[in-house]
Each structure stands twice: as C-alpha cells, then as structure tokens.
Enzyme design. Sequence first.
Site, PDB file in Angstrom:
ATOM      1  N   LYS A 118       0.591  -1.363  -0.093  1.00  0.00           N
ATOM      2  CA  LYS A 118      -0.069  -0.114  -0.008  1.00  0.00           C
ATOM      3  C   LYS A 118       0.846   1.210   0.131  1.00  0.00           C
ATOM      4  CE  LYS A 118      -4.144  -2.092   1.947  1.00  0.00           C
ATOM      5  NZ  LYS A 118      -3.650  -3.451   2.029  1.00  0.00           N
ATOM      6  N   GLU A 202      -3.795   7.108   7.914  1.00  0.00           N
ATOM      7  CA  GLU A 202      -4.457   8.226   7.079  1.00  0.00           C
ATOM      8  C   GLU A 202      -5.548   8.579   7.621  1.00  0.00           C
ATOM      9  OE1 GLU A 202      -7.263   5.338   4.219  1.00  0.00           O
ATOM     10  OE2 GLU A 202      -5.258   5.658   3.568  1.00  0.00           O
ATOM     11  N   HIS A 237     -14.819  -4.473   7.130  1.00  0.00           N
ATOM     12  CA  HIS A 237     -14.320  -4.013   5.981  1.00  0.00           C
ATOM     13  C   HIS A 237     -14.054  -5.116   4.785  1.00  0.00           C
ATOM     14  CE1 HIS A 237     -12.884  -0.737   8.172  1.00  0.00           C
ATOM     15  NE2 HIS A 237     -12.399  -1.658   9.270  1.00  0.00           N
ATOM     16  N   ARG A 294      -4.894  -8.663  -9.022  1.00  0.00           N
ATOM     17  CA  ARG A 294      -5.243  -9.956  -9.223  1.00  0.00           C
ATOM     18  C   ARG A 294      -6.746  -9.997  -9.758  1.00  0.00           C
ATOM     19  NH1 ARG A 294      -8.858  -9.863  -4.929  1.00  0.00           N
ATOM     20  NH2 ARG A 294      -8.452  -9.074  -3.077  1.00  0.00           N
TER      21      ARG A 294
END
Length: 501
Positions: A118, A202, A237, A294
């Site tokens: 990430k 973040e 999530h 993917r």
Amino acid sequence: MGKIKKILVANRGEIALRIMRSAKEMGIQTVAVFSDADRTMPFVRYADEAVAIGAAPSSASYLVMEKIIAAAKQTGADAIHPGYGFLSERESFAEQVKKSGLTFIGPGAAAIKILGNKIAAKETAKKLKVPLVPGTEHAISDMSEAEIEATRIGFPVLLKAAAGGGGKGMRIVEKKEELATQFERATSEALSAFGDGSVFIEKYIASPRHIEIQVLADTHGNSVYLFERECSIQRRHQKLIEEAPSPVMTESLRKKMGESAVALAKASGYVNAGTVEFLVDEKMNYYFLEMNTRLQVEHPVTELITGIDIVKEQIKIAQGEKLSFTQNDLQINGHAIELRVNAEDPYEQFLPNVGKLSVYRKPSGPGVRVDDGYEEGMEIPIYYDPMISKLITYGQNRDEAISRMERAIAEYQITGVKSTLEFGKWVMGHEQFRNGETNTKFIEQYFSPEHLSIPSDDEMEAAAIVAAMIVANGKKNHVNNNEQPATTSSRWKKNRLNIEL
C-alpha cells in the site's frame, strides 16, 4: 510467450471452477490442485487432471508454492492461474513461476511489489497526481512516530497494514487516548497475517462510498478500464454486496476515475487484470485507496454489463495477445448485482457457520448466474473462507436487477448452515439501498438481526405440529408445488403449507 495448452489453477472452490470453465471454452486443458479436505469437491472432478498437495490447512497445501509448481511440472502444465486469495498477490510466487519456465496468469512480480504494498502504491499514485487521502507516506512501526503523524493528520485516523488487505491489521482510532492500544493491535495482527507489522496512518473518512475500477493491460502498451463497481456494503471491511455500475456515478467522474486507474497501471508497468480501489466522499471527491493485483471476487458484475469474459482476457494477455478492443469500444449495458452467499450467521454478527449442506438447490432463470463450488450433502470446511457461492443477477436496469435478486434469493434453498441469503433479501428491500444511498457504514447504521424474518412462535408451533403429524401417520407432507420448502431464506409460513394426511 505462445499459446497456452494447459493451465494449473492454484486455487479451490468456486473460483477454480469459474477459471476452468473459461479455459475449457478456449480449448485449454486444466489441472486442479487440492488439499485433503477438498478431495471430493466439484472443481477437482471438473479438471482434466488433479494433484493432491497436502493437508487441509492452507499453510500445508494452497500456500506452499513449491508443491504447486511441482504439480504443474508433473502434469505438463505451461501456465498457472492463481485466482484470488492464497498466493495470488505474492510477488515471490509470481517470480518463482516465471523462473520455473511457466507462465503466470497475472501481473509480473515487479508490479505486484509496487502496487501490492500500500505504501509503494500510494507513492506511485502521488507522483501521478491521483488524489490521496491525507496520511503518512511511509510505513510506521514505531509508536512515538505514530503519535506524531496521527496528531499531524488529525483524528479520527485509520491504521492499515502496509502489506495486506481483507480488513486485517486495520483499526479506527477516534481520539489520541486510543492510539497506543489500537496501534499495538494493528501491528500485531499485521505481523501475524502478513509477516510485516508496519502500518500506515491516514485520515479516516467517516462514511465514504467504496468504488473500484476494473482495468486490463496487455504487453503491447494498451490499457483500458471496464468501468466501476460499487462495493460499499461491507462488514468488518469485507464486501458482501457489489453492483455495476454505481448508482451515483456520473459520466465525467467515471472518466476521471477510469483514467486515474489506467495511469496508475501504466506507470507501474502493470500487465493483465487488476482493480484500483477508491473512496468517494459525500461531495463525490475520490481518493486512491489501493490496487488489487489479481482477479476480484466481484468480477462477474463487470462481465455482465460489458459482455467481456475477464478470465479469458487474462489468458489471452498472458499468451502475449493484444487487447481486441479499445476504450471507445466499451460501453455499459444494463445493471448487475452480486451477493456473496457466505456460510455466516447474520443473527450473530456474521460469524462463520460451517457445517453440512443438507439441502442445496440453486436458483435459475433469466438474468441469474450462480458461481459456486459445492453440492448438496457436502461439508463447508473450517479451514477456508466460508463463501458458498456468488449469486449474481442482471437486468436492463437497476430495478430489474434488484427484483431478479429478490426472486433468486427466494428460490435459493440452503439448509444445514446459516447463510447471508436473508441478509441479502433485507438489503434488497431497504429504502436506502433501493435509492442508491449507501456507504461503507450501511450495515452499522441500518442493520440489526431483528430486521430479518425470524419465525414467530405460531409459525414454530405450526412446524412442530406438522412434524408430529408426519411421524404419527408415517406419511410424507406435501408442499404446494408453487412454494419452496423451508430454508434459511424462506422459513415456516402457516398460510403456505398444504398438508395431506
């Protein structure tokens, strides 16, 4: 690169079957690899060849790259398709496949390294001026640095594992006093799941939409985006319902997000299929989230609105073929919705509910697609993801796709395990969903188990009486031919029974 003649599918269940079917249509032979728990699974029988690779735990079978590559060599396969999950985003696996002289049906190891991490992906996005959520630009493993950065960004903040996904190593921190505890939990979970305890921080956007863009890129420099998928209905999530196109997308925003996704793929030398994920706030500002290097679980909704078989395109690209279409050739036709039918109990916070599929009968008819990997009488094992199937419906418009999903859920018969079918039925009927007004907090804001069709005492009593009468008289009860038996999605209804004694 040349024509692929035999593909080993390094996966299991529904996605293994789905890949094999496209390969078969292309005249390509397939090889299944299976653990001890999956010996009798449909994907094993469907393949032209099958190789046992170890015990039930994935750490002893599906995650052991040496066994998978050896199976490919043993059977004469010339390519490996990783599906999703397991080794699909492991750069070392892509590299080992290539070094073994085999074709990896997916991006190269370098692209996986750049975009699968990430932090590296965010650095690439920043260089391209793709909008980013305010946050750290490097991985953090030190608590004192975390405190400085979180304070700079401003609470609430989100801690996310740098090396993984699926909700693991992810924590929301509402205020400074919670940071130390949540940081320790996030880093510990990330280390356990991915072998890397670093996280990035973040700004936490409270109620965003989760919208992703499907991209395809060939080895000749051609890249396209296959529009977007709305993936906002999630728990922990992880996505439960996806649709394409997004009900709130405008043509101008679609173009901007699509071009951002393609630019990111090109800048990283990306080849094959991939998905760029974004958060979209209430003002329709979009922010780069991550890229999945993917095939995605929810790829069928994109296939239905574009008419493109994404797995076939993956194989063609891996063979060195050019994309046979350009961005201008692509258009959206109709609407598609996917429900992940998981062996989970929505009455108990969606906890896994594995067991035997005592009754398993799929829906069918116009606009209904079921990608599954189980049959009636089979066990849902505890070792893997509890997904039973993906139920996908297609319509000329969103309303038709929703009504077909409602019909398909009513037809779907599953007993022996709890499933997410009733949850899907509830979502389809919810005013906010029907109006397209969803965000990632949808379940948290609106869902409660009490909203599901829990049978009343009278209905349970009726069921008990029926059972007693059957036993006493030694005769079968007959259910009206126009109605379905009681299932996890259609419970006992007194006025729907037609009993003959």
